[in-house]
Write a protein that holds these residues in place. Structure first.
Motif, PDB file in Angstrom:
ATOM      1  N   ASP A 199     -10.274 -26.855 -10.665  1.00 44.55           N
ATOM      2  CA  ASP A 199     -10.842 -26.504 -11.967  1.00 44.55           C
ATOM      3  C   ASP A 199     -11.481 -27.707 -12.653  1.00 44.55           C
ATOM      4  O   ASP A 199     -12.569 -27.592 -13.235  1.00 44.55           O
ATOM      5  CB  ASP A 199      -9.766 -25.896 -12.872  1.00 44.55           C
ATOM      6  CG  ASP A 199      -9.421 -24.465 -12.496  1.00 44.55           C
ATOM      7  OD1 ASP A 199     -10.221 -23.817 -11.788  1.00 44.55           O
ATOM      8  OD2 ASP A 199      -8.347 -23.986 -12.912  1.00 44.55           O
ATOM      9  N   ASP A 230      -7.831 -25.580 -20.700  1.00 50.21           N
ATOM     10  CA  ASP A 230      -6.459 -25.132 -20.425  1.00 50.21           C
ATOM     11  C   ASP A 230      -5.737 -26.110 -19.497  1.00 50.21           C
ATOM     12  O   ASP A 230      -4.549 -26.379 -19.679  1.00 50.21           O
ATOM     13  CB  ASP A 230      -6.455 -23.727 -19.818  1.00 50.21           C
ATOM     14  CG  ASP A 230      -6.848 -22.649 -20.810  1.00 50.21           C
ATOM     15  OD1 ASP A 230      -6.839 -22.917 -22.031  1.00 50.21           O
ATOM     16  OD2 ASP A 230      -7.174 -21.526 -20.356  1.00 50.21           O
ATOM     17  N   VAL A 231      -6.447 -26.626 -18.512  1.00 51.42           N
ATOM     18  CA  VAL A 231      -5.856 -27.606 -17.587  1.00 51.42           C
ATOM     19  C   VAL A 231      -5.465 -28.867 -18.353  1.00 51.42           C
ATOM     20  O   VAL A 231      -4.369 -29.401 -18.163  1.00 51.42           O
ATOM     21  CB  VAL A 231      -6.828 -27.944 -16.434  1.00 51.42           C
ATOM     22  CG1 VAL A 231      -6.355 -29.160 -15.655  1.00 51.42           C
ATOM     23  CG2 VAL A 231      -7.001 -26.751 -15.519  1.00 51.42           C
ATOM     24  N   HIS A 277     -16.377 -19.691 -19.347  1.00 50.26           N
ATOM     25  CA  HIS A 277     -15.089 -19.519 -18.676  1.00 50.26           C
ATOM     26  C   HIS A 277     -14.673 -20.771 -17.909  1.00 50.26           C
ATOM     27  O   HIS A 277     -13.490 -21.079 -17.804  1.00 50.26           O
ATOM     28  CB  HIS A 277     -15.082 -18.290 -17.761  1.00 50.26           C
ATOM     29  CG  HIS A 277     -15.912 -18.428 -16.532  1.00 50.26           C
ATOM     30  ND1 HIS A 277     -17.284 -18.258 -16.522  1.00 50.26           N
ATOM     31  CD2 HIS A 277     -15.569 -18.738 -15.268  1.00 50.26           C
ATOM     32  CE1 HIS A 277     -17.735 -18.450 -15.295  1.00 50.26           C
ATOM     33  NE2 HIS A 277     -16.721 -18.744 -14.515  1.00 50.26           N
ATOM     34  N   THR A 335     -13.401 -23.163 -20.572  1.00 55.04           N
ATOM     35  CA  THR A 335     -12.093 -22.702 -21.050  1.00 55.04           C
ATOM     36  C   THR A 335     -11.000 -23.077 -20.067  1.00 55.04           C
ATOM     37  O   THR A 335      -9.927 -23.565 -20.465  1.00 55.04           O
ATOM     38  CB  THR A 335     -12.116 -21.177 -21.273  1.00 55.04           C
ATOM     39  OG1 THR A 335     -13.120 -20.868 -22.244  1.00 55.04           O
ATOM     40  CG2 THR A 335     -10.768 -20.674 -21.750  1.00 55.04           C
ATOM     41  N   ARG A 336     -11.265 -22.866 -18.778  1.00 52.28           N
ATOM     42  CA  ARG A 336     -10.269 -23.228 -17.755  1.00 52.28           C
ATOM     43  C   ARG A 336      -9.999 -24.723 -17.765  1.00 52.28           C
ATOM     44  O   ARG A 336      -8.858 -25.167 -17.636  1.00 52.28           O
ATOM     45  CB  ARG A 336     -10.731 -22.768 -16.377  1.00 52.28           C
ATOM     46  CG  ARG A 336     -10.638 -21.264 -16.209  1.00 52.28           C
ATOM     47  CD  ARG A 336     -11.281 -20.773 -14.959  1.00 52.28           C
ATOM     48  NE  ARG A 336     -10.570 -21.200 -13.763  1.00 52.28           N
ATOM     49  CZ  ARG A 336     -10.816 -20.722 -12.564  1.00 52.28           C
ATOM     50  NH1 ARG A 336     -11.748 -19.805 -12.385  1.00 52.28           N
ATOM     51  NH2 ARG A 336     -10.146 -21.145 -11.526  1.00 52.28           N
ATOM     52  N   TYR A 337     -11.052 -25.519 -17.933  1.00 50.08           N
ATOM     53  CA  TYR A 337     -10.905 -26.975 -17.989  1.00 50.08           C
ATOM     54  C   TYR A 337     -10.027 -27.377 -19.181  1.00 50.08           C
ATOM     55  O   TYR A 337      -9.104 -28.188 -19.041  1.00 50.08           O
ATOM     56  CB  TYR A 337     -12.278 -27.638 -18.078  1.00 50.08           C
ATOM     57  CG  TYR A 337     -12.216 -29.120 -18.333  1.00 50.08           C
ATOM     58  CD1 TYR A 337     -11.853 -30.010 -17.317  1.00 50.08           C
ATOM     59  CD2 TYR A 337     -12.489 -29.649 -19.593  1.00 50.08           C
ATOM     60  CE1 TYR A 337     -11.786 -31.369 -17.545  1.00 50.08           C
ATOM     61  CE2 TYR A 337     -12.421 -31.005 -19.823  1.00 50.08           C
ATOM     62  CZ  TYR A 337     -12.074 -31.860 -18.802  1.00 50.08           C
ATOM     63  OH  TYR A 337     -11.998 -33.217 -19.035  1.00 50.08           O
ATOM     64  N   ARG A 377     -12.211 -20.991  -3.725  1.00 49.46           N
ATOM     65  CA  ARG A 377     -12.070 -20.634  -5.133  1.00 49.46           C
ATOM     66  C   ARG A 377     -13.400 -20.282  -5.796  1.00 49.46           C
ATOM     67  O   ARG A 377     -13.443 -19.393  -6.646  1.00 49.46           O
ATOM     68  CB  ARG A 377     -11.411 -21.773  -5.911  1.00 49.46           C
ATOM     69  CG  ARG A 377      -9.967 -21.977  -5.541  1.00 49.46           C
ATOM     70  CD  ARG A 377      -9.340 -23.098  -6.359  1.00 49.46           C
ATOM     71  NE  ARG A 377      -8.007 -23.375  -5.886  1.00 49.46           N
ATOM     72  CZ  ARG A 377      -6.936 -22.675  -6.205  1.00 49.46           C
ATOM     73  NH1 ARG A 377      -7.039 -21.652  -7.005  1.00 49.46           N
ATOM     74  NH2 ARG A 377      -5.746 -22.996  -5.728  1.00 49.46           N
ATOM     75  N   TYR A 413     -15.615 -28.187 -13.268  1.00 49.85           N
ATOM     76  CA  TYR A 413     -16.135 -28.474 -14.605  1.00 49.85           C
ATOM     77  C   TYR A 413     -16.966 -29.756 -14.597  1.00 49.85           C
ATOM     78  O   TYR A 413     -18.057 -29.796 -15.158  1.00 49.85           O
ATOM     79  CB  TYR A 413     -14.987 -28.595 -15.611  1.00 49.85           C
ATOM     80  CG  TYR A 413     -15.452 -28.982 -16.981  1.00 49.85           C
ATOM     81  CD1 TYR A 413     -16.040 -28.046 -17.825  1.00 49.85           C
ATOM     82  CD2 TYR A 413     -15.310 -30.295 -17.443  1.00 49.85           C
ATOM     83  CE1 TYR A 413     -16.481 -28.401 -19.089  1.00 49.85           C
ATOM     84  CE2 TYR A 413     -15.741 -30.652 -18.703  1.00 49.85           C
ATOM     85  CZ  TYR A 413     -16.326 -29.707 -19.527  1.00 49.85           C
ATOM     86  OH  TYR A 413     -16.768 -30.076 -20.778  1.00 49.85           O
ATOM     87  N   GLN A 472      -5.010 -26.172  -7.613  1.00 51.14           N
ATOM     88  CA  GLN A 472      -5.739 -25.323  -8.557  1.00 51.14           C
ATOM     89  C   GLN A 472      -6.284 -26.151  -9.718  1.00 51.14           C
ATOM     90  O   GLN A 472      -7.446 -26.020 -10.096  1.00 51.14           O
ATOM     91  CB  GLN A 472      -4.819 -24.234  -9.084  1.00 51.14           C
ATOM     92  CG  GLN A 472      -5.441 -23.395 -10.185  1.00 51.14           C
ATOM     93  CD  GLN A 472      -4.443 -22.491 -10.874  1.00 51.14           C
ATOM     94  OE1 GLN A 472      -3.351 -22.263 -10.376  1.00 51.14           O
ATOM     95  NE2 GLN A 472      -4.799 -21.979 -12.021  1.00 51.14           N
TER      96      GLN A 472
END
Length: 142
Positions: free
Chosen positions: A73, A94-95, A87, A90-92, A12, A77, A69
């Motif tokens: 993430d 969102d998780v 980014h 942001t992904r963290y 990843r 982070y 996934q």
């Protein structure tokens, strides 16, 4: 039980990223510091379990790919919180939103409460009362 592996993290994020994130004072600067990455994965998996524990029997019998996934993430982070790119942050976030929704029962990870693959039984059905406008019902208007 960890939801991801170092190999999954490498696929990843790439080896160079993991080397950079895992370097410590006592480790070589050009190889992945395996214990550091494994600890991040374990911490991320424990965090996920904290959200899932209220809705699912742990450990899960079937682990959906989605959890890998999410675990990657979170671990990514946590490895670089001091200088995490936007980014990654942001992904963290969102998780965390997703896991919060799962804990509330608003979303599912695709398994039932016992950790088995979920069987969807409430599929959408469309019923019609028939055609409203038809030649035989128009009585001379068409």
């Amino acid at each position: 039980m960890p939801y991801a592996t170092i190999t999954a993290m490498q696929q990843r994020f790439g080896e160079q990223d993991l080397v950079y994130l895992s370097v410590r004072d006592d480790s070589p600067a050009d190889v992945i510091n395996t214990p550091v990455i494994e600890q991040a994965i374990t911490d991320a998996s424990d965090m996920i379990d904290g959200y899932l524990a209220s809705r699912y029997e742990l450990p899960l019998a079937n682990v959906p790919n989605l959890l890998e996934q999410l675990c990657c993430d979170i671990a990514r982070y946590k490895l670089g919180t001091n200088d995490a790119p936007e980014h990654v942050e942001t992904r963290y976030k969102d998780v965390i939103k997703f896991l919060t929704s799962v804990a509330k029962g608003e979303l599912s990870i695709g398994v039932d409460a016992l950790g088995q693959d979920a069987q969807v039984q409430n599929t959408a059905q469309i019923e019609s009362a028939g055609s409203v406008f038809a030649r035989e019902k128009s009585k001379g208007f068409i």
